[in-house]
Design an enzyme around this catalytic site. Sequence first.
Site, PDB file in Angstrom:
ATOM      1  N   GLY A  45       3.075  12.037  48.201  1.00 50.67           N
ATOM      2  CA  GLY A  45       3.538  12.504  49.494  1.00 50.67           C
ATOM      3  C   GLY A  45       3.457  11.373  50.502  1.00 50.67           C
ATOM      4  O   GLY A  45       2.600  10.484  50.377  1.00 50.67           O
ATOM      5  N   GLN A  50       3.367   7.227  58.686  1.00 57.48           N
ATOM      6  CA  GLN A  50       2.629   6.297  57.821  1.00 57.48           C
ATOM      7  C   GLN A  50       3.384   4.998  57.584  1.00 57.48           C
ATOM      8  O   GLN A  50       2.818   4.022  57.105  1.00 57.48           O
ATOM      9  CB  GLN A  50       2.336   6.947  56.459  1.00 57.48           C
ATOM     10  CG  GLN A  50       1.311   8.053  56.531  1.00 57.48           C
ATOM     11  CD  GLN A  50       1.021   8.605  55.151  1.00 57.48           C
ATOM     12  OE1 GLN A  50       1.763   9.438  54.652  1.00 57.48           O
ATOM     13  NE2 GLN A  50      -0.041   8.134  54.528  1.00 57.48           N
ATOM     14  N   CYS A  87      -5.295   9.795  50.670  1.00 56.86           N
ATOM     15  CA  CYS A  87      -4.159   9.518  51.557  1.00 56.86           C
ATOM     16  C   CYS A  87      -3.780   8.056  51.405  1.00 56.86           C
ATOM     17  O   CYS A  87      -4.658   7.190  51.340  1.00 56.86           O
ATOM     18  CB  CYS A  87      -4.571   9.824  53.002  1.00 56.86           C
ATOM     19  SG  CYS A  87      -3.305   9.430  54.218  1.00 56.86           S
ATOM     20  N   LEU A  88      -2.488   7.775  51.354  1.00 54.24           N
ATOM     21  CA  LEU A  88      -2.031   6.391  51.168  1.00 54.24           C
ATOM     22  C   LEU A  88      -2.467   5.478  52.319  1.00 54.24           C
ATOM     23  O   LEU A  88      -2.523   4.268  52.155  1.00 54.24           O
ATOM     24  CB  LEU A  88      -0.504   6.344  51.025  1.00 54.24           C
ATOM     25  CG  LEU A  88       0.063   6.917  49.713  1.00 54.24           C
ATOM     26  CD1 LEU A  88       1.578   7.008  49.785  1.00 54.24           C
ATOM     27  CD2 LEU A  88      -0.368   6.082  48.515  1.00 54.24           C
ATOM     28  N   HIS A 129      -1.041  18.520  54.264  1.00 59.36           N
ATOM     29  CA  HIS A 129      -1.472  17.146  54.563  1.00 59.36           C
ATOM     30  C   HIS A 129      -0.359  16.377  55.289  1.00 59.36           C
ATOM     31  O   HIS A 129      -0.607  15.717  56.309  1.00 59.36           O
ATOM     32  CB  HIS A 129      -1.841  16.448  53.238  1.00 59.36           C
ATOM     33  CG  HIS A 129      -2.302  15.037  53.378  1.00 59.36           C
ATOM     34  ND1 HIS A 129      -3.603  14.635  53.132  1.00 59.36           N
ATOM     35  CD2 HIS A 129      -1.627  13.900  53.728  1.00 59.36           C
ATOM     36  CE1 HIS A 129      -3.700  13.327  53.331  1.00 59.36           C
ATOM     37  NE2 HIS A 129      -2.522  12.864  53.689  1.00 59.36           N
ATOM     38  N   GLU A 130       0.877  16.470  54.780  1.00 57.81           N
ATOM     39  CA  GLU A 130       1.971  15.712  55.402  1.00 57.81           C
ATOM     40  C   GLU A 130       2.312  16.265  56.786  1.00 57.81           C
ATOM     41  O   GLU A 130       2.615  15.509  57.703  1.00 57.81           O
ATOM     42  CB  GLU A 130       3.220  15.708  54.509  1.00 57.81           C
ATOM     43  CG  GLU A 130       3.041  15.129  53.100  1.00 57.81           C
ATOM     44  CD  GLU A 130       2.277  13.822  53.035  1.00 57.81           C
ATOM     45  OE1 GLU A 130       2.277  13.040  54.011  1.00 57.81           O
ATOM     46  OE2 GLU A 130       1.639  13.585  51.987  1.00 57.81           O
ATOM     47  N   HIS A 133       0.081  14.862  59.325  1.00 53.87           N
ATOM     48  CA  HIS A 133       0.464  13.497  59.727  1.00 53.87           C
ATOM     49  C   HIS A 133       1.463  13.520  60.892  1.00 53.87           C
ATOM     50  O   HIS A 133       1.430  12.667  61.770  1.00 53.87           O
ATOM     51  CB  HIS A 133       1.123  12.756  58.562  1.00 53.87           C
ATOM     52  CG  HIS A 133       0.166  12.048  57.644  1.00 53.87           C
ATOM     53  ND1 HIS A 133      -0.710  11.085  58.087  1.00 53.87           N
ATOM     54  CD2 HIS A 133      -0.033  12.148  56.301  1.00 53.87           C
ATOM     55  CE1 HIS A 133      -1.411  10.624  57.049  1.00 53.87           C
ATOM     56  NE2 HIS A 133      -1.032  11.258  55.961  1.00 53.87           N
TER      57      HIS A 133
END
Length: 176
Positions: A45, A50, A87-88, A129-130, A133
């Site tokens: 994701g 990000q 998370c990236l 989660h996304e 963001h």
Amino acid sequence: MKYRILHYGEEPLREASQPVTEINDDVRRLVEDMFETMYESKGVGLAAPQVGVNLRVAIIDIGEDPLVLINPQILKLSGKETCDEGCLSFPGLTEKVERAKKVVAEATDLDGSVYEIEAEGLLARAIQHELDHLDGVLFIDRISKARKLQIKHELEILKSGESLYDEDEEETEETL
Ligand code: NI
């Protein structure tokens, strides 16, 4: 074009993103480049902030159909589930996060059509989660204050732009 993924501490991650008003070539290119970036980073994701773009766009691919979520909204949350989450923008950090177990959400796809999605498990977690963001909310905001203190050092490392992965360590799968 592969984007650089922003690390914890970089400002756009904390900003609320703006709705997409028109699905044009810029948005299509953004989505395409986000997929390239996410796949190269082995994530499942990725949200536009990000990569430094504060637009309400996110992508998810948990190995089923790749999903494009433009201007997504949660319609319903139910149940609770605590799972490991990464998370990236926090390479190498995994924390237990409580989220709703099931989610019903609505989003626009690249064709401009609005669709509804019902999800549970990893997909439900990824959607929550996304969407966080897009509001400048990060997964560490959803852990306890005590736990946040315990990982203060790790967060400082991440803030300096470093990764928590050892050099020879494979990146973990299912990073959001
Ligand atoms: Ni993330």
